[in-house]
Design a protein around this motif. Sequence first.
Motif, PDB file in Angstrom:
ATOM      1  N   GLN A   1       0.925  -1.354  -0.259  1.00 17.94           N
ATOM      2  CA  GLN A   1       0.032  -0.062  -0.156  1.00 17.94           C
ATOM      3  C   GLN A   1       0.927   1.299   0.119  1.00 17.94           C
ATOM      4  N   GLN A   2       2.276   1.233   0.924  1.00 21.57           N
ATOM      5  CA  GLN A   2       3.037   2.384   0.927  1.00 21.57           C
ATOM      6  C   GLN A   2       3.385   2.349  -0.734  1.00 21.57           C
ATOM      7  N   THR A   3       3.680   1.970  -1.420  1.00 23.78           N
ATOM      8  CA  THR A   3       4.026   1.822  -2.674  1.00 23.78           C
ATOM      9  C   THR A   3       3.438   2.333  -3.552  1.00 23.78           C
TER      10      THR A   3
ATOM     11  N   GLU B   1      -6.058   1.722   3.814  1.00 26.80           N
ATOM     12  CA  GLU B   1      -6.482   1.658   4.698  1.00 26.80           C
ATOM     13  C   GLU B   1      -5.453   1.329   5.858  1.00 26.80           C
ATOM     14  N   ARG B   2      -3.621   0.735   5.543  1.00 24.38           N
ATOM     15  CA  ARG B   2      -2.766   0.733   5.925  1.00 24.38           C
ATOM     16  C   ARG B   2      -2.133   1.142   5.808  1.00 24.38           C
ATOM     17  N   LEU B   3      -2.670   2.430   5.713  1.00 21.20           N
ATOM     18  CA  LEU B   3      -1.403   3.595   5.478  1.00 21.20           C
ATOM     19  C   LEU B   3      -1.754   4.482   6.819  1.00 21.20           C
ATOM     20  N   ASP B   4      -0.123   5.397   7.072  1.00 22.11           N
ATOM     21  CA  ASP B   4      -0.049   6.074   8.467  1.00 22.11           C
ATOM     22  C   ASP B   4      -0.830   7.162   8.661  1.00 22.11           C
ATOM     23  N   THR B   5      -1.377   7.849  10.462  1.00 20.75           N
ATOM     24  CA  THR B   5      -2.571   8.647  10.676  1.00 20.75           C
ATOM     25  C   THR B   5      -1.904   9.761   9.475  1.00 20.75           C
ATOM     26  N   ARG B   6      -1.180   9.812  10.041  1.00 24.39           N
ATOM     27  CA  ARG B   6      -0.765  11.209   9.260  1.00 24.39           C
ATOM     28  C   ARG B   6      -0.768  11.423   7.684  1.00 24.39           C
ATOM     29  N   THR B   7      -0.488  10.577   6.744  1.00 25.92           N
ATOM     30  CA  THR B   7      -1.075  10.370   5.488  1.00 25.92           C
ATOM     31  C   THR B   7      -2.297  10.735   5.745  1.00 25.92           C
ATOM     32  N   LYS B   8      -3.216   9.896   6.367  1.00 22.94           N
ATOM     33  CA  LYS B   8      -4.434   9.944   6.490  1.00 22.94           C
ATOM     34  C   LYS B   8      -4.953  11.892   6.636  1.00 22.94           C
TER      35      LYS B   8
ATOM     36  N   ARG C   1     -15.051   2.916  12.624  1.00 23.90           N
ATOM     37  CA  ARG C   1     -14.360   1.478  12.017  1.00 23.90           C
ATOM     38  C   ARG C   1     -14.200   1.104  10.773  1.00 23.90           C
ATOM     39  N   GLN C   2     -12.990   0.946  10.768  1.00 25.98           N
ATOM     40  CA  GLN C   2     -12.749   0.420   9.416  1.00 25.98           C
ATOM     41  C   GLN C   2     -13.401   0.043   8.496  1.00 25.98           C
ATOM     42  N   PHE C   3     -12.708  -0.903   7.332  1.00 30.42           N
ATOM     43  CA  PHE C   3     -13.524  -1.972   6.388  1.00 30.42           C
ATOM     44  C   PHE C   3     -12.586  -3.130   7.177  1.00 30.42           C
ATOM     45  N   TYR C   4     -11.234  -3.278   6.809  1.00 32.34           N
ATOM     46  CA  TYR C   4     -10.080  -4.652   7.748  1.00 32.34           C
ATOM     47  C   TYR C   4      -9.076  -3.496   8.062  1.00 32.34           C
TER      48      TYR C   4
END
Length: 508
Positions: free
Chosen positions: A325-327, A363-370, A401-404
């Motif tokens: 996901q980061q890629t 959804e696995r990105l870090d909170t700062r990016t979001k 509540r995230q999807f995954y």
Amino acid sequence: YGAKWKPLVLTNPSLDLAVAWGAAYLGWLKQSGGRRIGGGIPRSYYLGVESGVRSQESGVRKTSVLCVVPRHLQEGEEVALPEPELELQIGQPVLFPLYTSTVRDDKAGDVLELSPKQLLQLPPLHTVLRGGKRAGAKRVPVTLAAKCTEIGTLELYCVSREGNRWRLEFNVRDVVRDSPEPDDDATDRAGLVDVFPEDKVQAAGALIRGCYTAAAPTPSELPKALEAALESGRHAWPSGLCRRLWDFLTEVGEKRGRSPAHLARWYNLAGFCLRPGFGDPLDRYRVEALWKLITTGAAAGGAEGGADYWIMWRRAAGGLNTALQQTLWARLRPVLLPTKGKPAPRPGANELTEMWRAAASLERLDTRTKQALGEELLAQVRRGPVPHYAFWALTRLGTRRQFYGPLNTLIHPQVAETWIDALLDFKPATESERLGWGFCLAELARRTGLRGVDVSDEHRHGVAQLLRSVKVPAGWPRMVEEVVEPEGDEQSRLFGESLPIGLRLAGS
């Protein structure tokens, strides 16, 4: 030992390539017909044909099982069972109990009465076997054929006298630790899988091959042709059928760049068949195969991209690990959050929309990016006109509540509260804006029962009061005030489209 004897020292000049060499050598042996060393599978597999039988002598509960795969069968080798003939119920839900043993040496076709303690119970398959539009619900005499694949699944074929075949795929990696007594909701826990006749599945596969290796059907004709062959609309395809179609798409993956139209159709079908990227035991391997295919293959006209490309990744994002996901985000960032002084080429409106939707699905990105993505979307909402992707992307980024995704990638409640404050005074101009804005507020203020996740009571009460004053579904204010499980329509709205029928989603 004699003084002249010296042991032979085995060396490996590159341990990093040991597995690759072994895989290449195995592939060469399979192609050349050379001899392989192996003892076959270490387990025997049994299908439950009757349960709850009590011995007249001891009163001990026993289970009637049919041995479908004996121990030491070679992987990939199929065993046919002309006897016994069984009755198969089609058109109605049926349950296939599965068991295994590492010590028994029964022969394929043996019908046995065994104590449950003599076998290990595997996850059963609760399914509906389809016989066509006019078949209805009826019983069909069938015989069985089975084989174990090299990736650890058991394929069981039910073959009728008329030649129809249904392929059932079992996950044989997990063992049911607790074997509860059968009850009324046992089938519900097992999950429902729709299984289409194998001839229809193979006909659909032939259409996919024909599109990418011959002249017909054309990419624009392929979806309708698949629906006709399967006698079912695309949104009625169950998850098991979608994953079967993915196997055929993998076969023609290297030919997807035959033309821009072929490439766009391949993206469209690949994402549709793999959505949401998880839910099946083998989805992890399927999404990894998709990633390798995309990163090593060649697309039409150069680099992979376009609106359909990002739609595919949005649909399959749940199967990508954090690194992948980061890629993907590294490709999206220059366009969505450009650095000052380094303007990126601006894509077309459709591609930009799908890039935002794909980024919000990671959804696995870090909170700062979001948080940075959310602030940019809020700025676009303030400037107006509101992009039609803005509220949906804000919902995925800020939902409680995230999807995954895991809990550590949820944005902080205080950040969600600032987003709520910025949206409370928004005046939607259209019905679609009103629904998108209302659902976004409901998800930002959603009550989960976790103190570190929920926004303050003041914000929740304010959102619930606002939602009751506007025309939105009645369940949205309720999920702000109470802890409720997401329903099917809500999950589909959060995902962005319908989910495959029969998909079982675990909680975050």
